[in-house]
Structures are given as structure tokens and as C-alpha cells.
Design a protein around this motif. Structure first.
Motif, PDB file in Angstrom:
ATOM      1  N   GLN A 274       0.313 -19.487 -50.880  1.00 12.68           N
ATOM      2  CA  GLN A 274       0.499 -20.905 -50.647  1.00 12.68           C
ATOM      3  C   GLN A 274       0.745 -21.611 -51.981  1.00 12.68           C
ATOM      4  O   GLN A 274       0.207 -21.230 -53.015  1.00 12.68           O
ATOM      5  N   SER A 275       1.563 -22.638 -51.941  1.00 13.81           N
ATOM      6  CA  SER A 275       1.734 -23.497 -53.099  1.00 13.81           C
ATOM      7  C   SER A 275       0.742 -24.650 -52.975  1.00 13.81           C
ATOM      8  O   SER A 275      -0.138 -24.637 -52.116  1.00 13.81           O
ATOM      9  N   THR A 276       0.865 -25.646 -53.845  1.00 11.95           N
ATOM     10  CA  THR A 276       0.018 -26.835 -53.758  1.00 11.95           C
ATOM     11  C   THR A 276       0.895 -28.076 -53.769  1.00 11.95           C
ATOM     12  O   THR A 276       2.070 -28.034 -54.178  1.00 11.95           O
ATOM     13  N   LEU A 277       0.322 -29.167 -53.316  1.00 14.97           N
ATOM     14  CA  LEU A 277       1.062 -30.421 -53.323  1.00 14.97           C
ATOM     15  C   LEU A 277       1.483 -30.780 -54.742  1.00 14.97           C
ATOM     16  O   LEU A 277       2.601 -31.260 -54.973  1.00 14.97           O
ATOM     17  N   GLU A 280       4.486 -28.555 -55.802  1.00 20.61           N
ATOM     18  CA  GLU A 280       5.695 -28.955 -55.075  1.00 20.61           C
ATOM     19  C   GLU A 280       6.191 -30.316 -55.555  1.00 20.61           C
ATOM     20  O   GLU A 280       7.399 -30.583 -55.584  1.00 20.61           O
ATOM     21  N   LEU A 281       5.251 -31.180 -55.938  1.00 22.50           N
ATOM     22  CA  LEU A 281       5.637 -32.504 -56.435  1.00 22.50           C
ATOM     23  C   LEU A 281       6.384 -32.378 -57.765  1.00 22.50           C
ATOM     24  O   LEU A 281       7.368 -33.088 -58.013  1.00 22.50           O
ATOM     25  N   GLU A 282       5.933 -31.461 -58.635  1.00 21.56           N
ATOM     26  CA  GLU A 282       6.615 -31.259 -59.909  1.00 21.56           C
ATOM     27  C   GLU A 282       8.053 -30.804 -59.695  1.00 21.56           C
ATOM     28  O   GLU A 282       8.971 -31.259 -60.388  1.00 21.56           O
ATOM     29  N   ALA A 311      -4.314 -30.832 -55.254  1.00 19.04           N
ATOM     30  CA  ALA A 311      -4.727 -29.435 -55.016  1.00 19.04           C
ATOM     31  C   ALA A 311      -4.586 -29.027 -53.558  1.00 19.04           C
ATOM     32  O   ALA A 311      -4.905 -27.892 -53.197  1.00 19.04           O
ATOM     33  N   THR A 312      -4.107 -29.933 -52.709  1.00 21.09           N
ATOM     34  CA  THR A 312      -3.955 -29.625 -51.284  1.00 21.09           C
ATOM     35  C   THR A 312      -2.977 -28.470 -51.092  1.00 21.09           C
ATOM     36  O   THR A 312      -1.843 -28.523 -51.578  1.00 21.09           O
ATOM     37  N   PRO A 313      -3.384 -27.386 -50.398  1.00 19.15           N
ATOM     38  CA  PRO A 313      -2.447 -26.280 -50.140  1.00 19.15           C
ATOM     39  C   PRO A 313      -1.254 -26.769 -49.315  1.00 19.15           C
ATOM     40  O   PRO A 313      -1.413 -27.498 -48.332  1.00 19.15           O
ATOM     41  N   LEU A 314      -0.060 -26.349 -49.704  1.00 18.62           N
ATOM     42  CA  LEU A 314       1.156 -26.753 -49.010  1.00 18.62           C
ATOM     43  C   LEU A 314       2.140 -25.601 -49.077  1.00 18.62           C
ATOM     44  O   LEU A 314       2.384 -25.047 -50.157  1.00 18.62           O
ATOM     45  N   PRO A 315       2.713 -25.193 -47.951  1.00 21.84           N
ATOM     46  CA  PRO A 315       3.709 -24.119 -47.977  1.00 21.84           C
ATOM     47  C   PRO A 315       4.873 -24.478 -48.897  1.00 21.84           C
ATOM     48  O   PRO A 315       5.298 -25.634 -48.938  1.00 21.84           O
ATOM     49  N   PRO A 316       5.398 -23.521 -49.647  1.00 27.77           N
ATOM     50  CA  PRO A 316       6.466 -23.805 -50.614  1.00 27.77           C
ATOM     51  C   PRO A 316       7.724 -24.377 -49.952  1.00 27.77           C
ATOM     52  O   PRO A 316       8.021 -24.089 -48.797  1.00 27.77           O
ATOM     53  N   MET A 317       8.440 -25.184 -50.705  1.00 25.08           N
ATOM     54  CA  MET A 317       9.752 -25.721 -50.360  1.00 25.08           C
ATOM     55  C   MET A 317       9.742 -26.819 -49.304  1.00 25.08           C
ATOM     56  O   MET A 317      10.782 -27.397 -48.998  1.00 25.08           O
ATOM     57  N   ALA A 352      -1.824 -36.491 -45.368  1.00 22.48           N
ATOM     58  CA  ALA A 352      -0.481 -36.850 -44.921  1.00 22.48           C
ATOM     59  C   ALA A 352       0.406 -37.079 -46.141  1.00 22.48           C
ATOM     60  O   ALA A 352       0.081 -37.891 -47.009  1.00 22.48           O
ATOM     61  N   VAL A 353       1.518 -36.336 -46.206  1.00 21.67           N
ATOM     62  CA  VAL A 353       2.477 -36.453 -47.308  1.00 21.67           C
ATOM     63  C   VAL A 353       3.773 -37.015 -46.733  1.00 21.67           C
ATOM     64  O   VAL A 353       4.370 -36.411 -45.841  1.00 21.67           O
ATOM     65  N   THR A 354       4.194 -38.168 -47.235  1.00 21.26           N
ATOM     66  CA  THR A 354       5.372 -38.868 -46.697  1.00 21.26           C
ATOM     67  C   THR A 354       6.481 -38.938 -47.732  1.00 21.26           C
ATOM     68  O   THR A 354       6.238 -39.260 -48.898  1.00 21.26           O
TER      69      THR A 354
END
Length: 426
Positions: A274-277, A280-282, A311-317, A352-354
Motif C-alpha cells: 500500500q502507498s500513503t496519502l 501519493e500527494l507528492e 499517513a493514511t494507507p491509500l492504494p497507489p495511483m 475522505a480525499v477529494t
């Protein structure tokens, strides 16, 4: 051999006592007691039928069980079966196995008490009994068997106690045989349960294999997305950097720095990593910084992601897909460009990521194939099941807002809750 002989002798002795009692009663009858030959013939015929019936029972037990022992010879059979399923599922499986028995009658299922009662009509194995109703082996009961099955709940298992017996009182076992029909019923139910358990396991394995295949396919698609940086984006960025090296070396250097950051974050990860928020933001910011150099004042970016949520886990891409959609379908078609917002908020047990824009919105001329958003939804389903979602709605007063909702990691400090205004941008 000794067990067989003992069994025949036991049955013969029991019937000899019955016959002796009948002879004694006959002798006491007036007039009839003087005529001895009828009762003598009846006694001999009875003993002959009893012995032949006992031998027939022995032969059938040996044929079905493959040998003779006291348990197999008994008219009353008991089995203990462990079913590796929850008690309710074990009950349903057992009920179906009993109902498929041939000649089954009067099945009574009590699911709350986990009990099943049933009657089973005996087959005419060798046709009608000799002498029919006058045969002594048919004098003391109905030609039916009965079944009682009880499921005892365990820890993720169901323990089954199965009883198969004649529909006669226990004392009748001294005089009657069941021709191994109860042994046959007990073995048939045990086999049916085993077959259904095997089928259940095969179904579980097939379902697990299907899920694994779907996951591997999605991961393969994602890996392809990781490795495949859009050619037009690369060409345009490198061409812009080459042009800027002549007129504005500083901006060219900044563009190449952002491109390196973007490519570093786009390297494929391991299948299940898993990636992180934050990571992915970078990547998304590097992508947008490159576009800001190319588009100039036409593109504005606003980022509001609290440090505690990064640090929230987020699937890549996933975040990258939403940002690219906002640029391609929302802002690039517009001459005046617009703004891209990236926001994250804690909402109860979720984050929630918008990604929103004030571009063309749901315009048929700019709508893509939807493959990217479909891939995002499928990835969320495989990773988080029903605990994650993707919502795409119209932004106000223009554009589109896409929100990914994922579970918040355990131990994360609460951030400001999401509000209704967070998804609307001027």
C-alpha cells in the motif's frame, strides 16, 4: 465365526422361550391341548424361519460392512460426525443429506433446536417374507426405521449425533432383525454429509481462486499504469524543458526537478504494498507543478491535506487518476483554465480525499472512457470491500468533485471533520 454363531444362538434362545410359552398355553387349552401335532409343526416352522432370518441378516451385514462385529450386527446404529461449518450451516447440510435418502418419510426439521426426525420405509430386500404376515419376524412391529439427528454447536463447527434404529421398542431387538437397513442408512447419511462437505470446500477454493485471479489481474493493470507514464505528457514536458533551457534556464531546471520527483514516485511497487496519502500527494503535486510551468496562469492549485492524515494507507495511483481526470476533462479544454483543489478530511472512522475542479464538468465533449474511475472502484473493492467508496458529483458552481473514502488507520488522531462546504468550491 464365533460372533455369528453366538448371534444366531441368542436369537434362537429368545424365540425358543416364546415358543415354549406358546406351547404351555396351548397345552392348557381345553380339547385343543390334547392335539399336539399342530403346535409342534408351528414351533418347528417358527424356529426354522427365525434361524434362516438370522443367517440372512448375518449375510447382508457381512456384504455391506465387509465384516461382522457386534456394532455392525446391532439393529440400532449411532454415528458421531464433525462438520467444519457453523452450526446453522451444518444443520442445513445434514437436513439435505437426510432428505435425499430413498424411501424417506415424515421429515421433521427443527432449526432452532437443531434436531431432525424422520421415518424411513424398509425396502423389500428379497421380496415378501415367507408366509407374509404369519412370519414370526414380522410379528412385533412396523417395517419402518427412524432417524434422529442432533447438531451440537461448537467453535465454528457443528458436531452431529446420528441415531438410526427400528420403529420398535428396544426389547424387540431380542427377537427381530433389521437386515442391516439401519447400518445402511447411517452409512448413507455419513457418505452424503462427506460428499456435501467436499463440494462446499471445492466451492470455497474456486471462489478464493477467482478472487485471487481478479486481484492479480487488477494488480497487473495497476503495475502497467505504474510503468506506463503517458507518452504525450513525457514528450510535452521534455520539449517544454528543452525550449526553456534557451529562454529561462531556471524554470527548465525546476520542471526537470518536478519530473524526476514524479518519475521516482511512479516506480512500480510490490503487488500488495500500500502507498500513503502523503506519498501519493507528492506525486500529484509534482505532476501539477510541471503543468503549472507549461500552462502558466491558466492553472491554479490549492492543497489542504492535514499532516495528521498523510499517513493514511491509500492504494497507489488513485489520487493521480483523479488529478489527471480533473486536468484532461475539466481544465485543459478551457481557454481560461481553472483551479484544482486537493483536500482531505477525517469523517468518523474514515478519511475522505477529494479532488475537485471548476472546469467544464460533465460535458459530453470532454468525457473520457471511464476506465480510470472503474479501475479505482475495483481496487477499492478488492482492498477494502464495502468499507471504501468513490463518489463523483458535480461541483458548484462548475466542474466536478471526486471523493475517495477509505478507512482511517487505527490510532490516528482525529482531524477536523468533513463539512458540506468541503466538496463545493468557488
Amino acid at each position: 465365526m464365533i460372533k455369528s454363531l453366538f448371534f444366531v444362538l441368542r436369537l434362537a434362545i429368545a424365540w425358543a422361550l416364546v415358543v415354549g410359552l406358546a406351547v404351555a398355553i396351548w397345552d392348557e387349552l381345553p380339547l385343543l391341548g390334547r392335539v399336539e401335532w399342530p403346535i409342534a409343526i408351528a414351533a418347528m416352522l417358527t424356529m426354522a424361519l427365525v434361524v434362516t432370518g438370522a443367517i440372512s441378516h448375518l449375510g447382508r451385514v457381512r456384504l455391506i460392512a465387509g465384516g461382522i462385529d457386534s456394532a455392525a450386527l446391532s439393529n440400532r446404529q449411532r454415528r458421531h460426525i464433525e462438520i467444519p461449518l457453523e452450526a446453522g450451516e451444518a444443520f442445513d447440510l445434514l437436513d439435505a443429506a437426510i432428505r435425499e435418502l430413498p424411501r424417506i418419510e415424515q421429515v421433521e426439521s427443527a432449526r432452532d433446536s437443531l434436531q431432525i426426525r424422520a421415518k424411513v420405509r424398509r425396502p423389500d430386500l428379497y421380496g415378501e417374507l415367507p408366509l407374509g404376515r404369519w412370519n414370526p419376524l414380522a410379528w412385533f412391529g412396523e417395517r419402518r426405521n427412524q432417524i434422529l439427528a442432533t447438531v451440537t454447536p461448537g467453535r465454528d463447527t457443528g458436531s452431529v449425533t446420528l441415531l438410526c434404529e427400528p420403529e420398535n421398542p428396544t426389547w424387540s431387538d431380542l427377537l427381530l432383525v433389521d437386515n442391516a437397513t439401519n447400518y445402511e442408512n447411517a452409512e448413507a447419511i455419513t457418505r452424503a454429509v462427506s460428499r456435501r462437505i467436499a463440494a462446499h470446500r471445492r466451492g470455497e477454493k474456486a471462489e478464493a481462486a477467482q478472487t485471487a485471479t481478479e486481484k492479480e489481474l487488477t494488480v497487473a493493470k495497476l503495475s502497467l499504469l505504474h510503468a506506463q507514464v503517458e507518452p504525450h505528457f513525457l514528450y510535452n514536458t521534455l520539449a517544454s524543458a528543452q525550449l526553456l533551457t534557451r529562454s529561462d534556464p531556471e524554470r527548465a531546471d525546476a520542471m526537470l526537478g518536478h519530473l524526476i520527483q514524479y518519475l521516482r514516485r511512479s516506480l512500480p511497487r510490490t503487488d500488495d504494498e500500500q502507498s500513503t496519502l502523503g506519498a501519493e500527494l507528492e506525486r500529484a503535486i509534482a505532476y501539477l507543478e510541471i503543468l503549472k510551468i507549461r500552462m502558466g496562469a491558466r492553472l491554479k492549485v490549492e492543497v489542504d491535506v492535514p499532516e495528521a492524515l498523510r499517513a493514511t494507507p491509500l492504494p497507489p495511483m488513485m489520487l493521480q487518476t483523479l488529478v489527471e481526470n480533473a486536468i484532461k476533462h475539466g481544465l485543459e479544454p478551457r481557454t481560461a483554465g481553472g483551479t484544482v483543489w486537493i483536500r482531505a478530511r477525517r469523517d468518523g472512522d474514515c478519511v475522505a480525499v477529494t479532488v475537485a475542479d471548476d472546469g467544464d464538468g460533465f460535458n459530453a465533449k470532454t468525457t473520457g472512457t471511464g476506465i480510470g474511475l472503474k479501475n479505482v472502484r475495483e481496487r477499492l473493492r478488492l482492498v477494502h470491500g464495502s468499507n471504501a467508496a468513490l463518489a463523483v458529483v458535480a461541483n458548484f458552481p462548475a466542474g466536478v468533485a471526486a471523493t475517495i473514502t477509505v478507512p482511517a488507520p487505527a490510532g490516528m488522531h482525529d482531524a477536523a471533520p468533513a463539512t458540506a462546504e468541503d466538496s463545493a468550491h468557488e
